[in-house]
Write a protein that holds these residues in place. Structure first.
Motif, PDB file in Angstrom:
ATOM      1  N   ASP A 129       1.244  -1.384   0.220  1.00  0.00           N
ATOM      2  CA  ASP A 129       0.080  -0.249  -0.454  1.00  0.00           C
ATOM      3  C   ASP A 129       0.854   1.196  -0.024  1.00  0.00           C
ATOM      4  N   GLU A 130       1.898   1.324   0.686  1.00  0.00           N
ATOM      5  CA  GLU A 130       2.774   2.863   1.091  1.00  0.00           C
ATOM      6  C   GLU A 130       3.248   2.791  -0.290  1.00  0.00           C
ATOM      7  N   LEU A 131       4.208   1.391  -0.946  1.00  0.00           N
ATOM      8  CA  LEU A 131       4.608   1.817  -2.342  1.00  0.00           C
ATOM      9  C   LEU A 131       4.129   2.536  -3.333  1.00  0.00           C
ATOM     10  N   PHE A 132       2.738   1.216  -3.130  1.00  0.00           N
ATOM     11  CA  PHE A 132       1.819   2.097  -4.790  1.00  0.00           C
ATOM     12  C   PHE A 132       1.553   3.319  -4.983  1.00  0.00           C
ATOM     13  N   GLY A 133       1.275   3.656  -2.917  1.00  0.00           N
ATOM     14  CA  GLY A 133       0.928   5.359  -2.892  1.00  0.00           C
ATOM     15  C   GLY A 133       2.295   5.943  -3.354  1.00  0.00           C
ATOM     16  N   SER A 134       3.718   5.944  -3.115  1.00  0.00           N
ATOM     17  CA  SER A 134       4.479   6.577  -3.249  1.00  0.00           C
ATOM     18  C   SER A 134       5.012   6.361  -4.811  1.00  0.00           C
ATOM     19  N   LEU A 135       4.237   5.346  -5.710  1.00  0.00           N
ATOM     20  CA  LEU A 135       4.393   4.970  -7.144  1.00  0.00           C
ATOM     21  C   LEU A 135       3.923   6.649  -7.605  1.00  0.00           C
ATOM     22  N   MET A 136       2.522   6.682  -7.658  1.00  0.00           N
ATOM     23  CA  MET A 136       1.691   6.849  -7.548  1.00  0.00           C
ATOM     24  C   MET A 136       1.719   8.558  -7.432  1.00  0.00           C
ATOM     25  N   SER A 137       2.529   8.773  -6.600  1.00  0.00           N
ATOM     26  CA  SER A 137       2.772  10.130  -6.002  1.00  0.00           C
ATOM     27  C   SER A 137       3.629  10.652  -7.029  1.00  0.00           C
ATOM     28  N   GLY A 138       4.520   9.825  -8.003  1.00  0.00           N
ATOM     29  CA  GLY A 138       6.024  10.565  -8.256  1.00  0.00           C
ATOM     30  C   GLY A 138       7.025  10.260  -8.088  1.00  0.00           C
ATOM     31  N   ASN A 139       7.468   9.204  -7.580  1.00  0.00           N
ATOM     32  CA  ASN A 139       8.612   8.367  -7.037  1.00  0.00           C
ATOM     33  C   ASN A 139       9.336   7.811  -7.371  1.00  0.00           C
ATOM     34  N   THR A 140      10.316   6.992  -7.343  1.00  0.00           N
ATOM     35  CA  THR A 140      11.034   5.703  -7.872  1.00  0.00           C
ATOM     36  C   THR A 140      10.981   4.368  -7.450  1.00  0.00           C
ATOM     37  N   TRP A 200       3.852  25.448  10.978  1.00  0.00           N
ATOM     38  CA  TRP A 200       3.910  24.333  11.407  1.00  0.00           C
ATOM     39  C   TRP A 200       2.671  23.842  10.496  1.00  0.00           C
ATOM     40  N   ILE A 201       3.286  23.017   9.791  1.00  0.00           N
ATOM     41  CA  ILE A 201       2.241  22.182   8.635  1.00  0.00           C
ATOM     42  C   ILE A 201       2.276  21.076   8.815  1.00  0.00           C
ATOM     43  N   GLU A 202       0.642  20.463   8.762  1.00  0.00           N
ATOM     44  CA  GLU A 202       0.433  18.781   8.671  1.00  0.00           C
ATOM     45  C   GLU A 202      -0.299  18.705   7.188  1.00  0.00           C
ATOM     46  N   SER A 203       0.683  17.305   7.342  1.00  0.00           N
ATOM     47  CA  SER A 203       0.163  16.733   6.377  1.00  0.00           C
ATOM     48  C   SER A 203      -0.877  15.864   6.140  1.00  0.00           C
ATOM     49  N   MET A 204      -1.961  15.779   5.458  1.00  0.00           N
ATOM     50  CA  MET A 204      -2.846  14.135   4.611  1.00  0.00           C
ATOM     51  C   MET A 204      -3.447  13.952   3.734  1.00  0.00           C
ATOM     52  N   LYS A 205      -3.435  12.883   3.379  1.00  0.00           N
ATOM     53  CA  LYS A 205      -4.446  12.613   2.128  1.00  0.00           C
ATOM     54  C   LYS A 205      -5.721  12.385   2.453  1.00  0.00           C
ATOM     55  N   LEU A 206      -6.983  12.971   1.181  1.00  0.00           N
ATOM     56  CA  LEU A 206      -8.184  12.781   1.152  1.00  0.00           C
ATOM     57  C   LEU A 206      -8.793  12.241  -0.208  1.00  0.00           C
ATOM     58  N   GLY A 207      -9.132  11.379  -0.174  1.00  0.00           N
ATOM     59  CA  GLY A 207     -10.159  10.658  -1.023  1.00  0.00           C
ATOM     60  C   GLY A 207      -8.987   9.175  -1.612  1.00  0.00           C
ATOM     61  N   LYS A 208     -10.407   8.728  -2.054  1.00  0.00           N
ATOM     62  CA  LYS A 208     -10.227   6.592  -1.116  1.00  0.00           C
ATOM     63  C   LYS A 208      -9.246   6.700  -2.864  1.00  0.00           C
ATOM     64  N   ARG A 237     -13.084  13.357   8.743  1.00  0.00           N
ATOM     65  CA  ARG A 237     -14.313  12.979   8.758  1.00  0.00           C
ATOM     66  C   ARG A 237     -14.601  13.240   7.071  1.00  0.00           C
ATOM     67  N   ILE A 238     -13.557  13.673   6.443  1.00  0.00           N
ATOM     68  CA  ILE A 238     -14.119  13.331   4.880  1.00  0.00           C
ATOM     69  C   ILE A 238     -14.093  12.061   4.692  1.00  0.00           C
ATOM     70  N   ASP A 239     -15.374  11.140   3.964  1.00  0.00           N
ATOM     71  CA  ASP A 239     -14.373  10.223   3.299  1.00  0.00           C
ATOM     72  C   ASP A 239     -15.306   9.977   1.937  1.00  0.00           C
ATOM     73  N   LEU A 240     -14.809  10.852   1.279  1.00  0.00           N
ATOM     74  CA  LEU A 240     -14.857  10.685  -0.366  1.00  0.00           C
ATOM     75  C   LEU A 240     -14.025   9.709  -1.234  1.00  0.00           C
ATOM     76  N   ASP A 241     -14.180   9.811  -2.525  1.00  0.00           N
ATOM     77  CA  ASP A 241     -13.876   9.415  -4.102  1.00  0.00           C
ATOM     78  C   ASP A 241     -12.409   9.772  -4.093  1.00  0.00           C
ATOM     79  N   GLY A 242     -13.139  11.148  -3.994  1.00  0.00           N
ATOM     80  CA  GLY A 242     -11.810  11.871  -4.573  1.00  0.00           C
ATOM     81  C   GLY A 242     -11.852  13.543  -4.850  1.00  0.00           C
ATOM     82  N   ILE A 243     -10.291  14.154  -4.382  1.00  0.00           N
ATOM     83  CA  ILE A 243     -11.006  15.163  -4.080  1.00  0.00           C
ATOM     84  C   ILE A 243      -9.848  16.503  -5.317  1.00  0.00           C
ATOM     85  N   LEU A 244     -10.945  16.890  -5.783  1.00  0.00           N
ATOM     86  CA  LEU A 244     -10.270  17.330  -6.891  1.00  0.00           C
ATOM     87  C   LEU A 244      -9.899  19.184  -6.965  1.00  0.00           C
TER      88      LEU A 244
END
Length: 549
Positions: A129-140, A200-208, A237-244
């Motif tokens: 799961d972590e690998l596919f997330g990194s791959l689709m984010s532009g990592n090698t 301060w910056i706190e990051s997260m990923k939204l959109g399944k 609390r956000i649970d959506l397929d995508g955030i565009l």
């Protein structure tokens, strides 16, 4: 008989479906939770999971000797910096002497991480799961045969829009740069303005499905901790397929949905974000959009511009009064005309009333229907001008001006006075600084027109009272929308309709920031030299001139 043929047809359909499903890889193919130690198995899993997509690049390498160790580099074409992949990843792996010697697979990861790859953000991973997330984010991703781990190298890049001037919030004086669609670039632009570790910056990923990067930015010593917690609570609390776009998040975290007024401020200017952060507000960055959300927001904030703080306070105050007056024109302009011409003709000067009556003599519609036709026509032209290509937009403007102006008057559909009123109202709506508030005024304008056409000025005043009550009932993350006017806070009223001098901003808004309220030192008011000192300087200059002569 018919059932036999239907069953035969159904059987053929099922066979075709099975053939198609066997030919195409299934995107929902189940894969093990952890990476396998066989290179071919890992490559097959990636191919099946991505549907054998053509933009997934697999680069095979062989390193070491006696025996040779198979290695593969995987990345998504167009989302990586190709030069970085070639110069700092593939070429060093092929030419580094440490990888040409006799080594075992378990040593390859350590050698690549510590001696070969000249990139930041290199880390091992063993979870798919972590690998596919990194791959689709532009990592090698780097796989080594015989090792049940992979390496993730930060190679994000690709074509992106460069930093340009803001086209939404234009200013004569001030910075010209605006945000882009890259969240990293946008955060860095604010970092350049506020050079403080308390940012301060706190990051997260939204959109399944989209896995959109979202970052929350605030100044630790200034922002209210309770508001920060509330922002995180609503985002999680956000649970959506995508955030565009950031508009998705804005609609999901606002306090009240049954309103046309925006309860979150959005901008594409870094200096506006920095100024609001210094007041204690919280910024929400969304990858893929240049617009950043700011909260809590108050109503008067939508009539302010960053340029107000760069100009003199007296000039900025006059411009703010003008903007608020313009907003009321765009809100009640046609309604006032309808009320006066329908119910309160005695309020018009006699000579002007005769002229208006003579113009409306050939118009077959009442004032309300006349204004409704003109407003709807203008809204159609406005929407067409926004959606049409730029090459055709000028043509639409010319045709619209002819239709609304000369043709409509000559046809006897509308009167010249109504054309003037609707034109002034349209120009006023364009002059409102916030596009979101301008749209709200455009919609509520029709309700005011109905009230004026029904009860005259009594209906118009009643509608204004209802609007004011509605605005006072709104909240933005618990902060009253009409503050500091309602509730009235005397110490903070200097940045509402008026703009105090910069040296008078001693404290931050108390309803937004609860810590570190003092924002400037003592005695910041300009202190020019005394007259006695100026006289002494003039005397010294005269003495110097006499000595020279």
């Amino acid at each position: 008989m018919f059932s036999f043929f239907n069953g035969k047809r159904q059987t053929k359909k099922n066979m075709k479906k099975e053939q198609n499903s066997s030919d195409q890889p299934n995107s929902n193919t189940k894969y093990p939770g952890y990476i396998d130690n066989t290179l071919s198995t890992n490559i097959d899993i990636i191919r099946k999971r991505t549907g054998n997509s053509s933009d997934i690049v697999f680069r095979s390498l062989k390193i070491g000797r006696n025996p040779e160790i198979k290695t593969a580099v995987v990345y998504v074409k167009g989302m990586v910096d190709s030069q970085s992949v070639n110069d700092f990843l593939i070429e060093p792996m092929m030419n580094n002497p440490a990888l040409q010697e006799k080594i075992i697979p378990q040593e390859v990861l350590t050698i690549i991480t510590e001696e070969v790859v000249a990139l930041g953000g290199v880390k091992p991973v063993n979870d798919w799961d972590e690998l596919f997330g990194s791959l689709m984010s532009g990592n090698t991703i780097i796989f080594i045969d015989g090792v049940s781990e992979a390496l993730i190298a930060s190679t994000q890049g690709g074509e992106r829009r460069s930093i340009q001037e803001s086209t939404t919030y234009v200013s004569v004086r001030g910075p010209k740069e605006a945000f882009t669609e890259s969240i990293e670039t946008n955060i860095a632009m604010v970092r350049r303005i506020i050079n403080n570790p308390d940012l301060w910056i706190e990051s997260m990923k939204l959109g399944k499905m989209t896995k959109t990067d979202v970052s929350v930015m605030y100044i630790n010593e200034i922002a209210d901790k309770e508001i920060v917690k509330e922002v995180h609570k609503r985002l999680k609390r956000i649970d959506l397929d995508g955030i565009l776009e950031s508009g998705y998040i804005e609609q999901l975290i606002e306090d009240q949905t049954l309103t046309t007024f925006p309860t979150l401020y959005h901008t594409d200017r870094p200096d506006a974000v920095a100024g609001n952060l210094l007041e204690g507000r919280i910024a929400i960055f969304v990858n893929g959009t240049p617009f950043v959300l700011l909260g809590p927001a108050v109503f008067i904030q939508f009539f302010q511009s960053v340029e107000d703080y760069y100009e003199r306070y007296d000039i900025a105050t006059a411009v703010r009064f003008l903007r608020i007056f313009i907003f009321f024109i765009s809100l009640i302009g046609p309604a006032v005309y309808i009320a006066i011409t329908t119910f309160h003709q005695e309020m018009i000067p006699t000579q002007l009333a005769i002229i208006i009556a003579a113009q409306r003599e050939s118009v077959p519609f009442p004032a309300f229907v006349e204004a409704l036709i003109m407003e709807i026509t203008f809204e159609i032209l406005r929407e067409a001008g926004v959606r049409m290509p730029k090459a055709v937009g000028s043509t639409i403007s010319i045709v619209g001006a002819l239709v609304i102006g000369q043709a409509a008057i000559q046809a006897g559909i509308v009167s010249p006075a109504m054309v003037i009123v609707v034109s002034i109202t349209a120009i006023a709506s364009f002059a409102t600084p916030s596009y979101a508030v301008a749209i709200s005024a455009r919609l509520i304008r029709f309700l005011f027109m109905i009230s004026a056409a029904t009860f005259g000025f009594y209906g118009l005043i009643l509608a204004l009272i209802m609007l004011l009550v509605h605005l006072c009932s709104l909240r933005s993350f618990g902060v009253p929308y009409m503050s500091p006017i309602a509730p009235f806070i005397p110490g903070e009223a200097g940045d509402t309709f008026v703009r105090k001098p910069v040296w008078a901003y001693k404290e931050r808004p108390r309803l937004i920031a609860t810590e570190n309220l003092i924002r400037e030192g003592k005695d910041q008011r300009p202190q020019p030299p005394a007259n006695r000192q100026i006289d002494n300087q003039n005397q010294n200059i005269k003495k110097g001139d006499q000595n020279e002569t």
